[in-house]
Design a protein around this motif. Structure first.
Motif, PDB file in Angstrom:
ATOM      1  N   LYS A   1       1.368  -1.300   0.036  1.00  0.00           N
ATOM      2  CA  LYS A   1      -0.202   0.020  -0.570  1.00  0.00           C
ATOM      3  C   LYS A   1       0.481   1.344   0.269  1.00  0.00           C
ATOM      4  CE  LYS A   1      -2.564   1.606   3.096  1.00  0.00           C
ATOM      5  NZ  LYS A   1      -3.806   1.327   4.746  1.00  0.00           N
ATOM      6  N   THR A   2       1.898   1.645   0.667  1.00  0.00           N
ATOM      7  CA  THR A   2       2.738   2.768   1.027  1.00  0.00           C
ATOM      8  C   THR A   2       4.612   2.268  -0.052  1.00  0.00           C
ATOM      9  OG1 THR A   2       3.422   1.923   3.344  1.00  0.00           O
ATOM     10  CG2 THR A   2       1.719   3.844   3.094  1.00  0.00           C
ATOM     11  N   VAL A   3       4.450   0.705   0.013  1.00  0.00           N
ATOM     12  CA  VAL A   3       5.256   0.558  -0.317  1.00  0.00           C
ATOM     13  C   VAL A   3       5.568  -0.038  -1.494  1.00  0.00           C
ATOM     14  CG1 VAL A   3       8.048  -0.784   0.615  1.00  0.00           C
ATOM     15  CG2 VAL A   3       6.873   0.186   1.853  1.00  0.00           C
ATOM     16  N   PRO A   4       6.048   0.602  -2.858  1.00  0.00           N
ATOM     17  CA  PRO A   4       6.238  -0.224  -3.739  1.00  0.00           C
ATOM     18  C   PRO A   4       6.601  -1.371  -3.607  1.00  0.00           C
ATOM     19  CG  PRO A   4       7.029   2.161  -4.409  1.00  0.00           C
ATOM     20  CD  PRO A   4       6.692   1.854  -3.006  1.00  0.00           C
ATOM     21  N   LYS A   5       5.371  -2.691  -4.077  1.00  0.00           N
ATOM     22  CA  LYS A   5       6.114  -3.928  -4.798  1.00  0.00           C
ATOM     23  C   LYS A   5       7.563  -4.053  -4.923  1.00  0.00           C
ATOM     24  CE  LYS A   5       4.363  -5.070  -8.527  1.00  0.00           C
ATOM     25  NZ  LYS A   5       3.275  -5.948  -9.907  1.00  0.00           N
ATOM     26  N   GLU A   6       8.009  -2.979  -5.871  1.00  0.00           N
ATOM     27  CA  GLU A   6       9.241  -2.784  -6.791  1.00  0.00           C
ATOM     28  C   GLU A   6      10.026  -3.656  -4.734  1.00  0.00           C
ATOM     29  OE1 GLU A   6       7.104  -1.215  -7.657  1.00  0.00           O
ATOM     30  OE2 GLU A   6       6.200  -2.164  -9.785  1.00  0.00           O
ATOM     31  N   LEU A   7      10.175  -2.263  -4.028  1.00  0.00           N
ATOM     32  CA  LEU A   7      11.520  -1.888  -3.263  1.00  0.00           C
ATOM     33  C   LEU A   7      11.125  -2.710  -2.223  1.00  0.00           C
ATOM     34  CD1 LEU A   7      11.094   1.563  -3.290  1.00  0.00           C
ATOM     35  CD2 LEU A   7      12.101  -0.455  -4.492  1.00  0.00           C
ATOM     36  N   LEU A   8       9.756  -4.101  -2.431  1.00  0.00           N
ATOM     37  CA  LEU A   8       9.799  -4.958  -1.330  1.00  0.00           C
ATOM     38  C   LEU A   8      11.205  -5.819  -1.054  1.00  0.00           C
ATOM     39  CD1 LEU A   8       6.899  -6.704  -1.769  1.00  0.00           C
ATOM     40  CD2 LEU A   8       6.761  -4.706   0.326  1.00  0.00           C
ATOM     41  N   ASN A   9      12.108  -5.835   0.053  1.00  0.00           N
ATOM     42  CA  ASN A   9      13.337  -7.083   0.068  1.00  0.00           C
ATOM     43  C   ASN A   9      12.699  -8.099  -0.131  1.00  0.00           C
ATOM     44  OD1 ASN A   9      14.481  -4.617   0.909  1.00  0.00           O
ATOM     45  ND2 ASN A   9      15.652  -5.561   2.331  1.00  0.00           N
ATOM     46  N   VAL A  10      14.152  -9.139  -0.692  1.00  0.00           N
ATOM     47  CA  VAL A  10      14.444 -10.032  -0.955  1.00  0.00           C
ATOM     48  C   VAL A  10      15.693 -10.230  -0.230  1.00  0.00           C
ATOM     49  CG1 VAL A  10      15.368 -12.575  -2.531  1.00  0.00           C
ATOM     50  CG2 VAL A  10      12.758 -10.588  -2.800  1.00  0.00           C
ATOM     51  N   VAL A  11      16.105 -11.021   0.816  1.00  0.00           N
ATOM     52  CA  VAL A  11      16.991 -10.966   1.583  1.00  0.00           C
ATOM     53  C   VAL A  11      17.338  -9.446   2.308  1.00  0.00           C
ATOM     54  CG1 VAL A  11      19.222 -11.958   1.914  1.00  0.00           C
ATOM     55  CG2 VAL A  11      17.870 -13.028   0.461  1.00  0.00           C
ATOM     56  N   ASP A  12      18.417  -8.902   1.615  1.00  0.00           N
ATOM     57  CA  ASP A  12      18.536  -7.082   2.214  1.00  0.00           C
ATOM     58  C   ASP A  12      18.551  -6.055   1.308  1.00  0.00           C
ATOM     59  OD1 ASP A  12      20.638  -8.324   1.057  1.00  0.00           O
ATOM     60  OD2 ASP A  12      21.990  -7.991   2.731  1.00  0.00           O
ATOM     61  N   ARG A  13      17.968  -6.629  -0.172  1.00  0.00           N
ATOM     62  CA  ARG A  13      18.105  -6.320  -1.539  1.00  0.00           C
ATOM     63  C   ARG A  13      16.692  -5.738  -1.861  1.00  0.00           C
ATOM     64  NH1 ARG A  13      21.638  -6.740  -6.272  1.00  0.00           N
ATOM     65  NH2 ARG A  13      21.740  -9.372  -5.402  1.00  0.00           N
ATOM     66  N   PRO A  14      15.925  -4.877  -2.030  1.00  0.00           N
ATOM     67  CA  PRO A  14      14.802  -4.890  -2.568  1.00  0.00           C
ATOM     68  C   PRO A  14      14.835  -5.571  -3.920  1.00  0.00           C
ATOM     69  CG  PRO A  14      15.568  -2.498  -3.259  1.00  0.00           C
ATOM     70  CD  PRO A  14      16.214  -3.157  -2.264  1.00  0.00           C
ATOM     71  N   ILE A  15      13.869  -6.254  -4.510  1.00  0.00           N
ATOM     72  CA  ILE A  15      13.311  -6.547  -5.602  1.00  0.00           C
ATOM     73  C   ILE A  15      13.930  -6.230  -7.312  1.00  0.00           C
ATOM     74  CG2 ILE A  15      11.616  -7.674  -7.576  1.00  0.00           C
ATOM     75  CD1 ILE A  15       9.667  -7.830  -5.206  1.00  0.00           C
ATOM     76  N   VAL A  16      14.223  -4.844  -7.021  1.00  0.00           N
ATOM     77  CA  VAL A  16      14.289  -4.080  -8.456  1.00  0.00           C
ATOM     78  C   VAL A  16      15.476  -4.346  -8.701  1.00  0.00           C
ATOM     79  CG1 VAL A  16      14.286  -1.717  -7.399  1.00  0.00           C
ATOM     80  CG2 VAL A  16      13.252  -2.447  -9.637  1.00  0.00           C
ATOM     81  N   SER A  17      16.612  -4.323  -7.332  1.00  0.00           N
ATOM     82  CA  SER A  17      17.663  -4.054  -7.771  1.00  0.00           C
ATOM     83  C   SER A  17      18.555  -5.300  -8.206  1.00  0.00           C
ATOM     84  CB  SER A  17      18.138  -4.318  -6.048  1.00  0.00           C
ATOM     85  OG  SER A  17      19.873  -4.953  -5.871  1.00  0.00           O
ATOM     86  N   TYR A  18      17.675  -6.840  -8.138  1.00  0.00           N
ATOM     87  CA  TYR A  18      18.097  -7.542  -8.583  1.00  0.00           C
ATOM     88  C   TYR A  18      17.667  -7.592 -10.248  1.00  0.00           C
ATOM     89  CZ  TYR A  18      18.336 -10.150  -3.914  1.00  0.00           C
ATOM     90  OH  TYR A  18      18.698 -10.432  -2.871  1.00  0.00           O
ATOM     91  N   ILE A  19      16.627  -6.881 -10.762  1.00  0.00           N
ATOM     92  CA  ILE A  19      16.057  -6.497 -11.739  1.00  0.00           C
ATOM     93  C   ILE A  19      17.280  -5.954 -12.471  1.00  0.00           C
ATOM     94  CG2 ILE A  19      14.670  -6.046 -13.487  1.00  0.00           C
ATOM     95  CD1 ILE A  19      13.220  -8.645 -11.362  1.00  0.00           C
ATOM     96  N   VAL A  20      17.922  -5.161 -11.500  1.00  0.00           N
ATOM     97  CA  VAL A  20      18.441  -4.043 -12.863  1.00  0.00           C
ATOM     98  C   VAL A  20      19.709  -4.911 -12.655  1.00  0.00           C
ATOM     99  CG1 VAL A  20      20.078  -1.730 -11.688  1.00  0.00           C
ATOM    100  CG2 VAL A  20      17.235  -1.843 -11.748  1.00  0.00           C
ATOM    101  N   GLU A  21      20.042  -5.584 -11.821  1.00  0.00           N
ATOM    102  CA  GLU A  21      21.674  -6.852 -11.934  1.00  0.00           C
ATOM    103  C   GLU A  21      21.489  -7.261 -13.317  1.00  0.00           C
ATOM    104  OE1 GLU A  21      22.094  -8.935  -8.445  1.00  0.00           O
ATOM    105  OE2 GLU A  21      24.099  -8.662  -8.379  1.00  0.00           O
ATOM    106  N   GLU A  22      20.335  -7.299 -13.155  1.00  0.00           N
ATOM    107  CA  GLU A  22      20.418  -8.481 -13.899  1.00  0.00           C
ATOM    108  C   GLU A  22      20.411  -7.816 -15.433  1.00  0.00           C
ATOM    109  OE1 GLU A  22      16.846 -11.218 -14.232  1.00  0.00           O
ATOM    110  OE2 GLU A  22      16.956 -11.194 -16.802  1.00  0.00           O
ATOM    111  N   ALA A  23      20.537  -6.956 -15.503  1.00  0.00           N
ATOM    112  CA  ALA A  23      19.755  -5.552 -17.110  1.00  0.00           C
ATOM    113  C   ALA A  23      21.289  -5.860 -17.477  1.00  0.00           C
ATOM    114  CB  ALA A  23      19.237  -4.729 -16.607  1.00  0.00           C
TER     115      ALA A  23
END
Ligand code: G1P
Length: 299
Positions: A32-54
């Motif tokens: 609701k208040t945290v974009p789902k892309e910023l939910l943490n997976v272990v210790d960094r947000p989902i979107v961080s893994y996506i940028v790393e992959e790109a």
């Protein structure tokens, strides 16, 4: 299988579109208040893994298609002056490196507001002016793929082989096909497929295969003309799949069945799986994570 031989050098895939305007209804109320892309997976947000992959696939410019309430994504990829000063003052260099390591180079990211939730196809269309006349990637940030050769890199390598539009696909159970875009394969050469069609969210029992479109795409810029028609499809939305199906009538189009473990982080259980699996794989956290998970399973 036909491969395209181009006399001129194949244009490099330099830019990626990341549609991050979605509401994240499957992980409410947290989203609701945290974009789902910023939910943490272990210790960094989902979107961080996506940028790393790109980045691993050679992407140099990131176009985020954002919406209302998603400003924190932009902040995540900017300096946090006070935090960095405090970490520096306290000599916490590991954390400082971790925080700064995520930052883009100046000018490497663009943020475009979608303004209306009209569908994935419309979100991608919003990037047209920034992408211009070159091939580009799309990564859906719901999905983390853990693979020795990062998923988008596999797709880009297949693009370099075929010179054509190409999308990542994965096998899903027949009972799940209605949740995805699904391809109709024609010819197969190992992991590479030629297609005769694709359909977004086929009704149960009608899917042309169990190969689901998995959220990684390399598309030629002609897709924008198809998207610009603003035709609505499944769910009353402007669908990327429909525009791709239209482009397929004019240009070669391939699918790549990628190698890797997929975690749908837009879903509660998928997010839990990603957290557990990726913590177990981390050299620094793996042993403690294993002990904790085993204790929970014994209880
Ligand atoms: C989107 C695409 C669909 C694809 C899926 C993968 O659907 O429209 O083709 O299979 O992502 O996650 P969504 O999940 O946004 O409904």
């Amino acid at each position: 299988m036909r491969e395209i031989l181009e006399t001129t050098a194949l244009a490099k895939v330099r830019k990626a579109v990341l549609p991050v305007a979605g509401l994240g209804t499957r992980v409410l109320p947290g989203s609701k208040t945290v974009p789902k892309e910023l939910l943490n997976v272990v210790d960094r947000p989902i979107v961080s893994y996506i940028v790393e992959e790109a980045r691993a696939a050679g992407i140099e410019h990131f176009v985020f298609i954002t919406g209302r309430g998603k400003g924190a994504i932009e902040d995540y990829f900017d300096h946090h002056v006070e935090l960095e000063a405090q970490l520096e003052a306290k000599g916490k260099t590991d954390l400082l490196d971790a925080v700064r390591g995520e930052l883009p180079r100046a000018g490497e990211m663009s943020f475009v507001r979608q303004m209306q939730p009209l569908g994935l196809g419309h979100a991608v269309w919003c990037a047209r002016d920034i992408i211009g006349d070159e091939p580009f990637a799309v990564l859906l940030p719901d999905v983390i793929v853990d693979a020795p050769n990062p998923c988008l890199k596999q797709v880009v390598e297949a693009y370099e082989r075929t010179g054509a539009n190409i999308i990542a696909v994965e096998e899903v159970p027949d009972s799940e096909t209605h949740k995805y875009g699904v391809i109709a394969p024609k010819n197969q050469d190992g992991r590479l497929y030629e297609m005769s069609g694709m359909v977004e969210k086929p009704a149960r029992g009608t899917a042309p295969s169990n190969l689901a479109i998995a959220g990684r795409y390399v598309l030629r810029p002609e897709i924008f003309a198809a998207l610009g028609r603003h035709e609505t499809g499944a769910g009353g939305e402007i669908q990327l799949t429909d525009a791709m199906a239209r482009l397929m009538a004019e240009q070669p189009f391939y699918a790549w069945r990628y190698e890797g473990d997929t975690y749908d982080c837009g879903d509660k259980i998928g997010l839990l799986r990603a957290n557990v699996a990726l913590a177990l794989k981390r050299p620094d956290l793996g042993p403690a994570a294993r002990t904790a998970v085993e204790a929970l399973l014994r209880a």
